[in-house]
Design a protein around this motif. Structure first.
Motif, PDB file in Angstrom:
ATOM      1  N   GLY A  62       0.808  -1.212   0.000  1.00 29.08           N
ATOM      2  CA  GLY A  62       0.000   0.000   0.000  1.00 29.08           C
ATOM      3  C   GLY A  62       0.844   1.266   0.000  1.00 29.08           C
ATOM      4  N   ARG A  63       2.034   1.187   0.549  1.00 31.91           N
ATOM      5  CA  ARG A  63       2.960   2.332   0.576  1.00 31.91           C
ATOM      6  C   ARG A  63       3.868   2.362  -0.649  1.00 31.91           C
ATOM      7  NH1 ARG A  63       4.875   1.317   6.744  1.00 31.91           N
ATOM      8  NH2 ARG A  63       2.910   1.815   7.737  1.00 31.91           N
ATOM      9  N   GLY A  64       3.706   1.374  -1.529  1.00 31.53           N
ATOM     10  CA  GLY A  64       4.528   1.323  -2.736  1.00 31.53           C
ATOM     11  C   GLY A  64       5.949   0.867  -2.491  1.00 31.53           C
ATOM     12  N   LEU A  65       6.186   0.142  -1.390  1.00 29.94           N
ATOM     13  CA  LEU A  65       7.543  -0.278  -1.034  1.00 29.94           C
ATOM     14  C   LEU A  65       7.874  -1.694  -1.492  1.00 29.94           C
ATOM     15  CD1 LEU A  65       7.533   1.282   2.525  1.00 29.94           C
ATOM     16  CD2 LEU A  65       8.780   2.126   0.519  1.00 29.94           C
ATOM     17  N   VAL A  66       6.849  -2.480  -1.777  1.00 26.94           N
ATOM     18  CA  VAL A  66       7.053  -3.829  -2.300  1.00 26.94           C
ATOM     19  C   VAL A  66       6.120  -4.035  -3.485  1.00 26.94           C
ATOM     20  CG1 VAL A  66       7.786  -4.805  -0.081  1.00 26.94           C
ATOM     21  CG2 VAL A  66       5.387  -4.953  -0.751  1.00 26.94           C
ATOM     22  N   GLU A  67       6.491  -4.995  -4.304  1.00 27.95           N
ATOM     23  CA  GLU A  67       5.684  -5.364  -5.462  1.00 27.95           C
ATOM     24  C   GLU A  67       5.200  -6.790  -5.278  1.00 27.95           C
ATOM     25  OE1 GLU A  67       8.360  -4.724  -8.727  1.00 27.95           O
ATOM     26  OE2 GLU A  67       8.589  -2.596  -8.233  1.00 27.95           O
ATOM     27  N   HIS A  68       4.042  -7.095  -5.841  1.00 26.55           N
ATOM     28  CA  HIS A  68       3.403  -8.382  -5.647  1.00 26.55           C
ATOM     29  C   HIS A  68       2.967  -8.943  -6.989  1.00 26.55           C
ATOM     30  CE1 HIS A  68      -0.273 -10.751  -4.151  1.00 26.55           C
ATOM     31  NE2 HIS A  68       0.798 -11.433  -3.802  1.00 26.55           N
ATOM     32  N   VAL A  75      11.015  -6.327  -3.210  1.00 26.67           N
ATOM     33  CA  VAL A  75      11.146  -4.928  -2.833  1.00 26.67           C
ATOM     34  C   VAL A  75      11.019  -4.074  -4.099  1.00 26.67           C
ATOM     35  CG1 VAL A  75      13.676  -4.829  -3.049  1.00 26.67           C
ATOM     36  CG2 VAL A  75      12.500  -3.328  -1.433  1.00 26.67           C
ATOM     37  N   THR A  76      10.514  -2.873  -3.955  1.00 29.62           N
ATOM     38  CA  THR A  76      10.387  -1.964  -5.085  1.00 29.62           C
ATOM     39  C   THR A  76      11.752  -1.623  -5.667  1.00 29.62           C
ATOM     40  OG1 THR A  76       9.509   0.169  -5.833  1.00 29.62           O
ATOM     41  CG2 THR A  76      10.455   0.109  -3.633  1.00 29.62           C
ATOM     42  N   THR A  77      11.769  -1.278  -6.929  1.00 29.22           N
ATOM     43  CA  THR A  77      13.010  -0.818  -7.560  1.00 29.22           C
ATOM     44  C   THR A  77      13.111   0.705  -7.497  1.00 29.22           C
ATOM     45  OG1 THR A  77      11.919  -0.811  -9.722  1.00 29.22           O
ATOM     46  CG2 THR A  77      13.165  -2.797  -9.120  1.00 29.22           C
ATOM     47  N   ASP A  78      12.126   1.341  -6.878  1.00 26.35           N
ATOM     48  CA  ASP A  78      12.106   2.807  -6.733  1.00 26.35           C
ATOM     49  C   ASP A  78      12.919   3.192  -5.492  1.00 26.35           C
ATOM     50  OD1 ASP A  78      11.545   5.488  -6.308  1.00 26.35           O
ATOM     51  OD2 ASP A  78       9.401   5.281  -6.742  1.00 26.35           O
ATOM     52  N   ASP A  79      14.202   3.461  -5.695  1.00 29.82           N
ATOM     53  CA  ASP A  79      15.099   3.777  -4.577  1.00 29.82           C
ATOM     54  C   ASP A  79      14.675   5.033  -3.822  1.00 29.82           C
ATOM     55  OD1 ASP A  79      16.688   1.546  -5.015  1.00 29.82           O
ATOM     56  OD2 ASP A  79      18.074   2.629  -6.315  1.00 29.82           O
TER      57      ASP A  79
END
Length: 123
Positions: A62-68, A75-79
């Motif tokens: 929901g926070r955009g920190l992981v992808e499913h 983990v997101t690739t958005d550093d």
């Protein structure tokens, strides 16, 4: 888990505070940012049970920190997004303090050719 009196007296409150479940999950995924895991695999490698890990993953998504995708999480690739998460810096610092900074080149040098059996999909 108890600690000795000397540790109690000489350790800061921040250092004594346990990482939250989302921080543990995110820290694990950041440390393994080249892979995607099922919730049960993350639970097997961290302290929280699978239910707590699943809840944490949903909140982190929901926070955009992981992808499913399907049953896998990464983990997101958005550093920039990762760095903006308040728990990221703390989790990274505590993992580095406890385990030392990771040198991925050294790790790759000693990594097995095949994944550990606990990481294989048995379904």
């Amino acid at each position: 888990m108890s600690i000795d009196r000397e540790t109690f007296e000489n350790t800061s409150e921040d250092e004594l505070t346990e990482l939250s479940v989302p921080d543990q999950v995110l820290g694990f995924l950041v440390a393994h940012d080249d892979r995607a895991f099922q919730a049960r695999e993350i639970a097997a490698q961290t302290d929280p049970d699978e239910s707590a890990v699943s809840t944490a993953l949903t909140r982190l998504k929901g926070r955009g920190l992981v992808e499913h995708k399907a049953t896998y999480w990464a983990v997101t690739t958005d550093d920039d997004r990762l760095r903006s998460y308040s728990g990221y810096e703390r989790a990274t610092a505590l993992y580095n303090e406890r385990l030392g900074r990771e040198n991925k080149d050294e790790w790759q040098e000693h990594a097995p050719e095949e994944p550990h059996p606990s990481l294989e999909d048995t379904e």
